[in-house]
Structure formats: C-alpha cells, structure tokens
Design a protein around this motif. Structure first.
Motif, PDB file in Angstrom:
ATOM      1  N   GLY A 274       0.863  -0.776  -0.399  1.00 12.05           N
ATOM      2  CA  GLY A 274       0.045   0.183   0.156  1.00 12.05           C
ATOM      3  C   GLY A 274       0.884   1.501  -0.292  1.00 12.05           C
ATOM      4  N   ASN A 275       1.975   1.486   0.647  1.00  4.14           N
ATOM      5  CA  ASN A 275       2.469   2.397   1.104  1.00  4.14           C
ATOM      6  C   ASN A 275       3.947   3.113  -0.697  1.00  4.14           C
ATOM      7  OD1 ASN A 275       4.592   0.036   1.433  1.00  4.14           O
ATOM      8  ND2 ASN A 275       5.821   2.330   2.306  1.00  4.14           N
ATOM      9  N   ALA A 276       3.665   1.829  -2.019  1.00  4.28           N
ATOM     10  CA  ALA A 276       4.200   2.138  -3.025  1.00  4.28           C
ATOM     11  C   ALA A 276       3.615   3.459  -3.540  1.00  4.28           C
ATOM     12  CB  ALA A 276       4.367   0.697  -3.761  1.00  4.28           C
ATOM     13  N   ALA A 277       2.482   2.955  -3.412  1.00  3.07           N
ATOM     14  CA  ALA A 277       1.444   4.718  -3.643  1.00  3.07           C
ATOM     15  C   ALA A 277       2.466   5.947  -3.285  1.00  3.07           C
ATOM     16  CB  ALA A 277       0.175   4.781  -3.132  1.00  3.07           C
ATOM     17  N   VAL A 278       3.294   6.112  -2.155  1.00  4.57           N
ATOM     18  CA  VAL A 278       3.679   7.076  -2.563  1.00  4.57           C
ATOM     19  C   VAL A 278       5.258   7.121  -2.836  1.00  4.57           C
ATOM     20  CG1 VAL A 278       2.398   7.239   0.161  1.00  4.57           C
ATOM     21  CG2 VAL A 278       4.901   6.172   0.113  1.00  4.57           C
ATOM     22  N   VAL A 279       5.501   6.126  -3.427  1.00  3.61           N
ATOM     23  CA  VAL A 279       6.974   6.819  -4.193  1.00  3.61           C
ATOM     24  C   VAL A 279       7.037   7.480  -5.301  1.00  3.61           C
ATOM     25  CG1 VAL A 279       8.897   6.119  -5.160  1.00  3.61           C
ATOM     26  CG2 VAL A 279       7.219   4.042  -3.380  1.00  3.61           C
ATOM     27  N   PRO A 280       5.833   7.462  -5.685  1.00  2.00           N
ATOM     28  CA  PRO A 280       5.997   7.945  -7.159  1.00  2.00           C
ATOM     29  C   PRO A 280       5.985   9.456  -6.607  1.00  2.00           C
ATOM     30  CG  PRO A 280       3.792   7.131  -7.462  1.00  2.00           C
ATOM     31  CD  PRO A 280       4.515   6.415  -6.320  1.00  2.00           C
ATOM     32  N   SER A 281       5.299  10.291  -5.741  1.00  2.00           N
ATOM     33  CA  SER A 281       5.231  11.892  -5.620  1.00  2.00           C
ATOM     34  C   SER A 281       6.769  12.050  -4.954  1.00  2.00           C
ATOM     35  CB  SER A 281       4.437  11.754  -4.535  1.00  2.00           C
ATOM     36  OG  SER A 281       4.498  11.035  -2.940  1.00  2.00           O
ATOM     37  N   ILE A 282       7.408  11.282  -4.122  1.00  2.00           N
ATOM     38  CA  ILE A 282       8.696  11.587  -3.526  1.00  2.00           C
ATOM     39  C   ILE A 282       9.391  11.745  -4.569  1.00  2.00           C
ATOM     40  CG2 ILE A 282      10.841  10.507  -1.985  1.00  2.00           C
ATOM     41  CD1 ILE A 282       8.153   8.984  -0.497  1.00  2.00           C
TER      42      ILE A 282
END
Length: 380
Positions: free
Chosen positions: A288-296
């Motif tokens: 689920g927390n892979a979804a934050v990777v693009p913004s980083i």
C-alpha cells in the motif's frame, strides 16, 4: 485534601466501563480492513474526495490542518525510521537466504522491466490511447515493494512459519531508494547521491536504533501500522478523483502483471533456490505504501512530475488487485505442492511431509535462534 478528594469521587468498575465502551463502539477499523490495503487506500480516497471538492482547503485553514496537505515527506521519514527499527540484522542463514533470494529477484526483475519500459516510454507517461497515464515510474514502483502483512499471513497458513522471518530481509525494499536506483540503472534521469542517501537514511537509522537497543525496537515498532492511515490521507490530499477514474482498467492490468508475471518469476527463483515456490508467489504483491513513491521521486527529480499523479492511482489499483488475487493463486499452488485439501481459511488438515521430508507441523516451528519480524504491518 487530595486524598479526601480522590476518595470522594465515584468509582466506575472495569466491568461497567467495558460495557460502556462496547455499547458506543463503532467498528471503523474493522470496516476499513475489509478493503484490501484498506488502512492505506480508504484514507487516500477520503483525501482525494476532499481535494477534489475543496482543493484550497489546506491554504484556507492553514496551521496543523494545512500541514496535512503538505507534510507527506515528514510523515514518511518517521514511518521509515519506525519500520527500520523492526528489522533484525541477526537473521539466521535460512532467513537470510530466503529473504535475499526474494528481494534480489524482485529488484532484478524490476530493473529488467524498467530498462525495457524506459526504452519504450522514457520518463514521461503515455499521453494518449488505451495506455494513457502509464509510465516507467508506475511499473517500477509497483514491482519494487511487497505487501508485508499479506506475505506473512500467507506464509503462516500455506508455507512454513519460519519463512515469515524472510520478510525482515525483504523490508529493505521499502521506500523510494530502490525505485530511484532502478530508474537510474534503466538509463533514465538519475538522482544525486545526496538524494539517494537521504532516501534510505531514515530506514538505516531506525535499523541502527532497533538493533542497538531492544527497548527502542519495542517503542518504535508498534507505530508502523498506526502511521499508515496518515500516509494515505496526506497522499490523497494531493490527488484528484478525475485521475482515479482515468486509471480504470489500466490499473487492473498493472496489478495482473505484478501478480502473474512477477509471481511466475518469483516462483521460479524460489524453486531454483531450494524452496517450494509458495513464498515466491506470496511475495508477488504491491504494498500500500508504494503509492507514495511517485510523489517522492517527483519531488527529488522534477522530470518525473508529469507521471507522478497517474502513477499513484495506478499503483493504488495494483495494491487492490494483487491483494485479492495473490492469496487465491498461492492457495492453489500450496494445495498442489502439499497434495492435500486446503482452503484460504484453514491450514493443512493433517501433518504431512514438506519438500525436505520434515513433518509439516514441525517445519512450521522456527528453528532454534530464529527470530520473526517484530511488527506485522499490513500495508507495507
């Protein structure tokens, strides 16, 4: 006087207090957890609704409320430090081998796919047609992070319980570091070494604290699942429901690619390294927390900014698809390997020999000296 005041106050017995709490309890958490990856995805959807309906709400309220709209990097730094504290460097040879094989295979597969996708698409997302919004960033980030809670749950049911410990090694894939490295290896726009070090430093610092002092591990580990909903909400406050709608079938296709193609590669690697393939299939998910990777990644290198929003919703779709299909596929393979009836809600009906000739009930027990992960965080 203080003693008189304390003794004069009415005392509510624990039984009555418990009845009161039960009477007013609303099963919010239980309802959210019915959704695959719900602790991450449901708050993210709520955030997307708020952002779509009132995009200026953060600036309007300011202060702490406004910080929720812009504070994703700080929340992630705390999350990865707490996650790092759960990782035990004193892994036994079996755990190190199993986790190392799965981690290495996932990274190598993501690099190969990244090179191919990079040659076809570059850094920018596809601008039109059926694949509009798809990008190298979305594919690599979806492949590079495993749903830890689901993997450990499946291992406890279908594999040997000591395989649960392999996730302590696989957790090293958490965060944007490997995605940044993969994009650089694929020949796309790279990142300064300071950015790469900064991406992994909180995780490394958490590992240092947790391994130097067990009390620090016990303090920080329980915070991992508690932070996940805040990650989802803050990320959702940067998204528009229009982007979520556009993901559609493409997001489902990305999830199918991760669980079917990625699962086949992990199954093969697990078998070649002496395993029975169950652990490999159980690792074919998107966290689920892979979804934050693009913004980083986009914040670290603006070249990827046009792809970040679409990549986020595509990865969110992959989280759901892999969380639904992976247990079914793992169950099918486990039944074939163990050669006995099994359902998703029950383990083997009787002790049986595993692939090494060890009775299954004894193989499920951790070997002497082996350690299992401290925190089982579902959204990882």
């Amino acid at each position: 006087m203080l003693l008189v005041w304390l003794t004069s106050r009415p005392i509510q017995c624990s039984f009555e207090q418990g009845r009161s709490e039960v009477a007013v309890a609303v099963p919010i958490k239980a309802g959210i957890e019915k959704v695959p990856g719900g602790l991450m995805l449901v708050p993210m959807l709520v955030g997307a609704v708020v952002h779509t309906a009132a995009p200026g709400a953060g600036e309007f309220f300011g202060s702490f409320t406004g910080a929720l709209f812009t504070g994703l990097p700080a929340i992630l730094a705390v999350f990865y430090m707490c996650l790092g504290a759960t990782l035990d460097v004193k892994a036994t040879p079996y755990i190190a081998k199993k986790g190392g094989v799965l981690l290495g295979t996932k990274v190598l597969f993501a690099v190969i796919i990244g090179i191919v996708a990079g040659r076809l698409m570059g850094e920018a997302p596809v601008s039109g047609g059926a694949f509009a919004g798809l990008s190298t960033l979305a594919v690599v980030a979806a492949l590079n992070d495993t749903n830890g809670g689901l993997y450990m749950s499946l291992m406890a049911q279908f594999g040997r319980k000591r395989d649960v410990g392999a996730y302590s090694v696989m957790s090293l894939e958490s965060g944007p570091f490997l995605t940044m490295v993969t994009l650089g290896v694929a020949g796309l726009s790279a990142f300064p070494w300071q950015t790469l070090v900064g991406a992994i430093l909180p995780l490394a610092l958490g590992m240092l604290l947790g391994n130097l002092d067990p009390d620090m591990r016990r303090l920080l580990a329980p915070a991992v699942p508690a932070i996940v909903p805040f990650l989802g909400l803050t990320l959702g406050l940067t998204l528009s429901l229009t982007a979520v709608w556009k993901a559609g079938l493409l997001g489902i296709g990305l999830g199918l690619f991760v669980v079917l193609v990625g699962g086949a590669v992990l199954l093969l690697a697990d078998r070649l390294s002496g395993g029975d393939g169950v652990a490999g299939l159980a690792a074919a998910t998107t966290a689920g927390n892979a979804a934050v990777v693009p913004s980083i990644v986009a914040a670290a290198n603006p070249v990827y900014a046009p792809a970040a929003a679409d990549a986020t919703v595509l990865i969110a779709s992959s989280v759901v698809v892999t969380a639904v299909l992976c247990p079914l596929i793992t169950m099918f393979w486990a039944r074939r390997v163990l050669k006995q009836p099994m359902t998703a809600t029950e383990g083997p009906s009787a002790p049986s020999a595993d692939r090494e000739g060890v009775p299954q009930d004894s193989a499920d027990k951790p070997a002497p000296g082996e350690r299992l992960p401290v925190a089982q965080h579902d959204e990882r």
